[in-house]
Design a protein around this motif. Structure first.
Motif: not given
Length: 267
Positions: A20-24, A100-108, A111-119
């Motif tokens: 996933g990281i490589a493809i991204t 979730v945006r701050r989770w290592p790797v998963i957050g990145f 974000a690249q797949t268009g997730t909308l983050f709400i505080q």
């Protein structure tokens, strides 16, 4: 045996995550210059979700119909796995908590797949609704969890109505999805991501399961014309409750007690 199962699945997950990281990283330059659109990225994300579920030994069965369609998608919320499960069936943008945006790797990757983050608690609802409307006008689907948090799965919290505004403003249909992690009796004793668990603690329990079967119910779109926000939320909740075959009102114990206290006296 459980320890070996965990190790083997972690090994497989590592390689899927690495892919996933490589493809991204490979597609990022193409996205920036406009050579790759969001639809292509979402198709890759769907493929990746399926591979990750396979690595974890999770099998998904669909009842009803789940297919790509523009609109606001909603679902009951039990676990962080819900995103993998739904994402494996259709390309959809998720509304997720900002943590979730701050989770290592998963957050990145999210974000690249268009997730909308709400505080939560930051009065960002209007901004998220605007972002959801933008995705809708571009022809994409957006999913949010109207309960606002996870639960055990054998009840549904009341659905928050404000994010339904995106559908009402654009007359976009509501697409209901219901998730059930199979276990008898319900609820599933391991899967629910509740009680201040850490992600790693919950993952460790899930990986020990010999097999995890998930049923996803795809409902017919709910029209929004002529329906006010609160009623739309209630109707959507009723559809998901019925799909899960939960007896009405299927509220959590705390909300059920409050509902009984506030119920008007009968003549």
């Amino acid at each position: 045996m459980a320890f070996l199962r965990r190790v083997w699945r972690l090994f497989r997950m590592f390689w899927v995550l690495l892919a996933g990281i490589a493809i991204t990283l490979l597609v990022l330059p193409f996205r920036r210059v406009g050579w790759l659109n969001d639809a292509s990225v979402m198709s890759i994300a769907t493929w990746w979700h399926r591979r990750m579920l396979g690595a974890m030994g999770i099998a998904v069965r669909v009842e009803g119909e789940i297919k790509p369609r523009a609109g606001i998608w909603i679902s009951n919320h039990i676990s962080w796995l819900d995103i993998l499960v739904i994402g494996s069936q259709a390309p959809v943008h998720f509304v997720s908590k900002a943590e979730v945006r701050r989770w290592p790797v998963i957050g990145f990757l999210a974000a690249q797949t268009g997730t909308l983050f709400i505080q939560r608690g930051a009065n960002q609802t209007d901004q998220i609704v605007t972002a959801m409307q933008k995705k809708l006008t571009e022809g994409y689907s957006v999913l949010f969890f109207p309960e606002g948090t996870t639960g055990h799965g054998h009840y549904l919290r009341r659905f928050h109505g404000r994010l339904f505004d995106a559908a009402l403003a654009l007359h976009a249909p509501i697409v209901p999805v219901a998730i059930r992690y199979e276990h008898e009796p319900q609820p599933h004793p391991v899967v629910p991501y509740i009680d201040q668990q850490s992600l790693l603690h919950n993952l460790w329990g899930v990986l020990a399961l010999p097999r995890l079967a998930v049923t996803v119910y795809g409902g017919q779109p709910i029209a929004v014309e002529g329906v006010e926000r609160r009623r739309l939320a209630e109707r959507s909740r009723d559809v998901i409750r019925a799909a899960l075959e939960l007896p009405a009102p299927a509220l959590p114990p705390t909300e059920l007690k409050s509902a009984k206290r506030n119920k008007p006296a009968q003549d």
